[in-house]
Design a protein around this motif. Structure first.
Motif, PDB file in Angstrom:
ATOM      1  N   ALA A   1     -18.921  -6.340   0.875  1.00  0.00           N
ATOM      2  CA  ALA A   1     -17.898  -7.283   0.665  1.00  0.00           C
ATOM      3  C   ALA A   1     -16.614  -7.088   1.461  1.00  0.00           C
ATOM      4  CB  ALA A   1     -17.711  -7.676  -0.871  1.00  0.00           C
ATOM      5  N   PRO A   2     -16.172  -7.800   2.262  1.00  0.00           N
ATOM      6  CA  PRO A   2     -14.802  -7.382   2.859  1.00  0.00           C
ATOM      7  C   PRO A   2     -13.658  -7.304   1.971  1.00  0.00           C
ATOM      8  CG  PRO A   2     -15.330  -9.642   3.327  1.00  0.00           C
ATOM      9  CD  PRO A   2     -16.563  -8.965   2.708  1.00  0.00           C
ATOM     10  N   ALA A   3     -12.670  -6.593   1.993  1.00  0.00           N
ATOM     11  CA  ALA A   3     -11.386  -6.417   1.298  1.00  0.00           C
ATOM     12  C   ALA A   3     -10.554  -7.804   1.917  1.00  0.00           C
ATOM     13  CB  ALA A   3     -10.559  -5.253   1.721  1.00  0.00           C
ATOM     14  N   ASP A   4      -9.743  -8.152   0.868  1.00  0.00           N
ATOM     15  CA  ASP A   4      -8.792  -9.119   1.190  1.00  0.00           C
ATOM     16  C   ASP A   4      -7.397  -8.859   1.625  1.00  0.00           C
ATOM     17  OD1 ASP A   4     -10.499 -11.336  -0.065  1.00  0.00           O
ATOM     18  OD2 ASP A   4      -9.955 -10.188  -2.139  1.00  0.00           O
ATOM     19  N   VAL A   5      -7.040  -7.666   1.601  1.00  0.00           N
ATOM     20  CA  VAL A   5      -5.679  -7.226   2.082  1.00  0.00           C
ATOM     21  C   VAL A   5      -5.869  -5.781   2.356  1.00  0.00           C
ATOM     22  CG1 VAL A   5      -3.282  -6.442   1.058  1.00  0.00           C
ATOM     23  CG2 VAL A   5      -4.566  -8.771   0.215  1.00  0.00           C
ATOM     24  N   VAL A   6      -5.115  -5.186   3.570  1.00  0.00           N
ATOM     25  CA  VAL A   6      -4.934  -4.400   4.189  1.00  0.00           C
ATOM     26  C   VAL A   6      -3.455  -3.838   3.941  1.00  0.00           C
ATOM     27  CG1 VAL A   6      -5.056  -4.852   6.556  1.00  0.00           C
ATOM     28  CG2 VAL A   6      -5.510  -2.685   5.716  1.00  0.00           C
ATOM     29  N   LEU A   7      -3.290  -2.494   3.560  1.00  0.00           N
ATOM     30  CA  LEU A   7      -1.771  -2.067   3.567  1.00  0.00           C
ATOM     31  C   LEU A   7      -2.165  -0.696   4.308  1.00  0.00           C
ATOM     32  CD1 LEU A   7      -0.915  -2.245  -0.150  1.00  0.00           C
ATOM     33  CD2 LEU A   7      -0.411  -3.936   1.760  1.00  0.00           C
ATOM     34  N   GLY A   8      -0.634  -0.566   5.106  1.00  0.00           N
ATOM     35  CA  GLY A   8      -0.630   0.713   5.811  1.00  0.00           C
ATOM     36  C   GLY A   8      -1.064   0.755   7.571  1.00  0.00           C
ATOM     37  N   GLN A   9      -1.804  -0.416   7.668  1.00  0.00           N
ATOM     38  CA  GLN A   9      -1.759  -0.901   9.072  1.00  0.00           C
ATOM     39  C   GLN A   9      -1.593  -2.316   9.406  1.00  0.00           C
ATOM     40  OE1 GLN A   9      -3.138   1.143  11.402  1.00  0.00           O
ATOM     41  NE2 GLN A   9      -3.603   2.951  10.078  1.00  0.00           N
ATOM     42  N   PRO A  10      -1.655  -2.646  10.579  1.00  0.00           N
ATOM     43  CA  PRO A  10      -1.053  -4.346  10.761  1.00  0.00           C
ATOM     44  C   PRO A  10      -2.311  -5.115  10.572  1.00  0.00           C
ATOM     45  CG  PRO A  10      -1.269  -3.211  12.764  1.00  0.00           C
ATOM     46  CD  PRO A  10      -1.228  -2.045  11.691  1.00  0.00           C
ATOM     47  N   ASP A  11      -3.414  -4.660  10.675  1.00  0.00           N
ATOM     48  CA  ASP A  11      -4.612  -5.521  10.549  1.00  0.00           C
ATOM     49  C   ASP A  11      -5.887  -4.672  10.128  1.00  0.00           C
ATOM     50  OD1 ASP A  11      -5.635  -4.239  12.966  1.00  0.00           O
ATOM     51  OD2 ASP A  11      -4.135  -5.637  13.763  1.00  0.00           O
ATOM     52  N   PHE A  12      -6.863  -5.245   9.989  1.00  0.00           N
ATOM     53  CA  PHE A  12      -7.923  -4.680   9.395  1.00  0.00           C
ATOM     54  C   PHE A  12      -8.635  -3.828  10.547  1.00  0.00           C
ATOM     55  CE2 PHE A  12      -7.963  -7.902   6.233  1.00  0.00           C
ATOM     56  CZ  PHE A  12      -8.384  -7.064   4.911  1.00  0.00           C
ATOM     57  N   THR A  13      -8.523  -3.797  11.871  1.00  0.00           N
ATOM     58  CA  THR A  13      -9.167  -3.378  13.031  1.00  0.00           C
ATOM     59  C   THR A  13      -8.389  -2.329  13.665  1.00  0.00           C
ATOM     60  OG1 THR A  13      -8.294  -4.989  14.574  1.00  0.00           O
ATOM     61  CG2 THR A  13     -10.547  -5.400  13.617  1.00  0.00           C
ATOM     62  N   SER A  14      -7.093  -1.936  12.921  1.00  0.00           N
ATOM     63  CA  SER A  14      -6.235  -0.741  13.353  1.00  0.00           C
ATOM     64  C   SER A  14      -6.401   0.334  12.300  1.00  0.00           C
ATOM     65  CB  SER A  14      -5.118  -1.237  13.434  1.00  0.00           C
ATOM     66  OG  SER A  14      -4.525  -2.367  14.285  1.00  0.00           O
ATOM     67  N   GLU A  15      -6.328   1.698  13.181  1.00  0.00           N
ATOM     68  CA  GLU A  15      -6.504   2.738  12.425  1.00  0.00           C
ATOM     69  C   GLU A  15      -5.731   3.895  12.964  1.00  0.00           C
ATOM     70  OE1 GLU A  15      -8.177   5.969  13.239  1.00  0.00           O
ATOM     71  OE2 GLU A  15      -8.541   5.267  15.269  1.00  0.00           O
ATOM     72  N   GLY A  16      -5.643   4.998  12.311  1.00  0.00           N
ATOM     73  CA  GLY A  16      -4.917   6.157  12.646  1.00  0.00           C
ATOM     74  C   GLY A  16      -3.683   6.339  11.967  1.00  0.00           C
ATOM     75  N   PRO A  17      -2.944   7.557  11.994  1.00  0.00           N
ATOM     76  CA  PRO A  17      -1.529   7.938  11.196  1.00  0.00           C
ATOM     77  C   PRO A  17      -0.400   6.886  12.084  1.00  0.00           C
ATOM     78  CG  PRO A  17      -2.731   9.850  11.716  1.00  0.00           C
ATOM     79  CD  PRO A  17      -3.296   8.600  12.629  1.00  0.00           C
ATOM     80  N   ARG A  18       0.264   6.426  11.133  1.00  0.00           N
ATOM     81  CA  ARG A  18       1.443   5.590  11.450  1.00  0.00           C
ATOM     82  C   ARG A  18       2.776   6.141  11.205  1.00  0.00           C
ATOM     83  NH1 ARG A  18      -0.202   1.026  13.817  1.00  0.00           N
ATOM     84  NH2 ARG A  18       1.749  -0.063  13.610  1.00  0.00           N
ATOM     85  N   ASP A  19       3.668   5.737  11.968  1.00  0.00           N
ATOM     86  CA  ASP A  19       5.228   6.036  11.493  1.00  0.00           C
ATOM     87  C   ASP A  19       5.538   5.851  10.094  1.00  0.00           C
ATOM     88  OD1 ASP A  19       5.460   7.162  13.926  1.00  0.00           O
ATOM     89  OD2 ASP A  19       6.650   5.653  14.527  1.00  0.00           O
ATOM     90  N   ALA A  20       6.519   6.656   9.309  1.00  0.00           N
ATOM     91  CA  ALA A  20       6.631   6.403   7.713  1.00  0.00           C
ATOM     92  C   ALA A  20       6.992   4.897   7.612  1.00  0.00           C
ATOM     93  CB  ALA A  20       7.589   7.310   7.576  1.00  0.00           C
ATOM     94  N   ILE A  21       7.953   4.402   8.582  1.00  0.00           N
ATOM     95  CA  ILE A  21       8.759   3.068   8.367  1.00  0.00           C
ATOM     96  C   ILE A  21       7.698   1.955   8.249  1.00  0.00           C
ATOM     97  CG2 ILE A  21       9.054   2.742  10.935  1.00  0.00           C
ATOM     98  CD1 ILE A  21      11.437   2.072   8.125  1.00  0.00           C
ATOM     99  N   ASP A  22       6.422   1.981   9.154  1.00  0.00           N
ATOM    100  CA  ASP A  22       5.568   0.976   9.162  1.00  0.00           C
ATOM    101  C   ASP A  22       4.145   1.285   8.682  1.00  0.00           C
ATOM    102  OD1 ASP A  22       4.774   2.407  11.358  1.00  0.00           O
ATOM    103  OD2 ASP A  22       4.893   0.499  12.715  1.00  0.00           O
ATOM    104  N   GLY A  23       3.783   2.421   7.930  1.00  0.00           N
ATOM    105  CA  GLY A  23       2.428   2.792   7.769  1.00  0.00           C
ATOM    106  C   GLY A  23       2.361   3.987   6.877  1.00  0.00           C
ATOM    107  N   MET A  24       1.167   4.630   7.034  1.00  0.00           N
ATOM    108  CA  MET A  24       0.841   5.730   6.009  1.00  0.00           C
ATOM    109  C   MET A  24       0.196   6.755   7.020  1.00  0.00           C
ATOM    110  SD  MET A  24      -1.043   3.749   2.984  1.00  0.00           S
ATOM    111  CE  MET A  24      -0.299   2.175   2.321  1.00  0.00           C
ATOM    112  N   HIS A  25       0.181   8.015   6.271  1.00  0.00           N
ATOM    113  CA  HIS A  25      -0.404   9.085   6.723  1.00  0.00           C
ATOM    114  C   HIS A  25      -1.251   9.758   6.073  1.00  0.00           C
ATOM    115  CE1 HIS A  25      -0.247  12.696   9.796  1.00  0.00           C
ATOM    116  NE2 HIS A  25      -1.456  12.402   9.611  1.00  0.00           N
ATOM    117  N   LEU A  26      -2.533   9.601   5.862  1.00  0.00           N
ATOM    118  CA  LEU A  26      -3.492  10.093   4.883  1.00  0.00           C
ATOM    119  C   LEU A  26      -3.323   9.827   3.312  1.00  0.00           C
ATOM    120  CD1 LEU A  26      -6.191  11.800   5.044  1.00  0.00           C
ATOM    121  CD2 LEU A  26      -4.832  13.615   3.909  1.00  0.00           C
ATOM    122  N   PRO A  27      -3.414   8.337   3.071  1.00  0.00           N
ATOM    123  CA  PRO A  27      -3.060   8.023   1.584  1.00  0.00           C
ATOM    124  C   PRO A  27      -4.358   8.523   0.824  1.00  0.00           C
ATOM    125  CG  PRO A  27      -4.108   6.191   2.805  1.00  0.00           C
ATOM    126  CD  PRO A  27      -3.633   7.120   3.890  1.00  0.00           C
TER     127      PRO A  27
END
Length: 261
Positions: free
Chosen positions: A62-88
């Protein structure tokens, strides 16, 4: 026993790495999960994001409804602190508020409520002055407000716990902490300003090497001390730096050898 529902891997026993292109149904090295009767939340660590299902999944993949830490479901990789996560690595909900251990940004993120829209920004961070901060111990010395690789979080006996792995300690707050609120409790160190491995000596009932995960059952707090190859338990739940009363995985509190596979 076959699981009721499978999320992530394409088969119940799949060991192959997922596609390099993330989707709303795929995970890469998930480390943390929280759920109740209405919501499931997963720290999808390898994709540097958190996935949320509103309504417990009833079908495999089943697909998730919400993604946090990335702008969309098809993006990945560490992001800057202001707009994402690095190893949650850890997730927990406290009084309806979502908390995520954003380990390599050296902070715990807090949302007011559980987001229903993807890419919803957090309200604030524990361990950093502002949401753009990402240095271990905020670039300075360790104290009661700083974090260094916080891998595990939990809430038990009215206390919010953080496994502050890089500082080799566990911190506790009586209630969900506000921004820059000092911890009330430290375990594994003699003071809030020290972070020595095993308190600068051998393993003991009062020390950690790499505390990674936290949970509690009834009047007992458990901490996975990964670097010392053991789980420590406190009963009753500690309110100050006191020795553990239980050890699992070792014959005594001073042993910390790795057992054969």
């Amino acid at each position: 026993m076959k699981p009721l529902v499978r999320l992530g891997a394409a088969s119940p026993f799949g060991l192959a790495l997922p596609s390099a292109q993330p989707t709303a149904s795929q995970m890469y090295g998930p480390r943390g999960v929280w759920f109740d009767d209405e919501t499931m939340i997963v720290a999808d660590s390898g994709n540097h994001r958190v996935l949320i299902w509103h309504g417990l999944p009833t079908e495999d993949g089943a697909p998730a409804d919400v993604v946090l830490g990335q702008p969309d479901f098809t993006s990945e990789g560490p992001r800057d602190a202001i707009d994402g996560m690095h190893l949650p690595t850890g997730v927990v909900v406290v009084d309806g508020n979502l908390c995520v251990a954003d380990a390599w940004h050296h902070r715990v993120l807090v949302w007011k409520g559980i987001p229903r829209t993807s890419a919803t920004p957090p309200a604030y961070a524990i361990g950093q002055v502002a949401l753009d901060g990402a240095l271990p111990n905020r670039g300075g010395s360790v104290d009661a407000t700083t974090l260094y690789w916080p891998y595990g979080i939990g809430h038990h006996a009215g206390i919010f716990w953080i496994a502050d792995t890089g500082n080799r300690r566990v911190l506790g707050w009586r209630g969900l902490p506000r921004p820059m609120q000092p911890a009330d409790i430290v375990l594994g160190q003699p003071a809030f300003t020290t972070n020595d491995e095993n308190r600068g000596g051998d393993a003991s009932a009062s020390s950690f090497r790499w505390p990674h995960a936290i949970t509690g059952i009834d009047d007992t707090l458990y901490v996975a001390d990964a670097g010392n190859h053991r789980v420590l338990g406190w009963s009753p739940v500690p309110t100050r730096d006191t020795p553990a009363t239980l050890v699992l995985g070792q014959s005594d509190f001073t042993s910390n050898g790795e057992l054969p596979h």
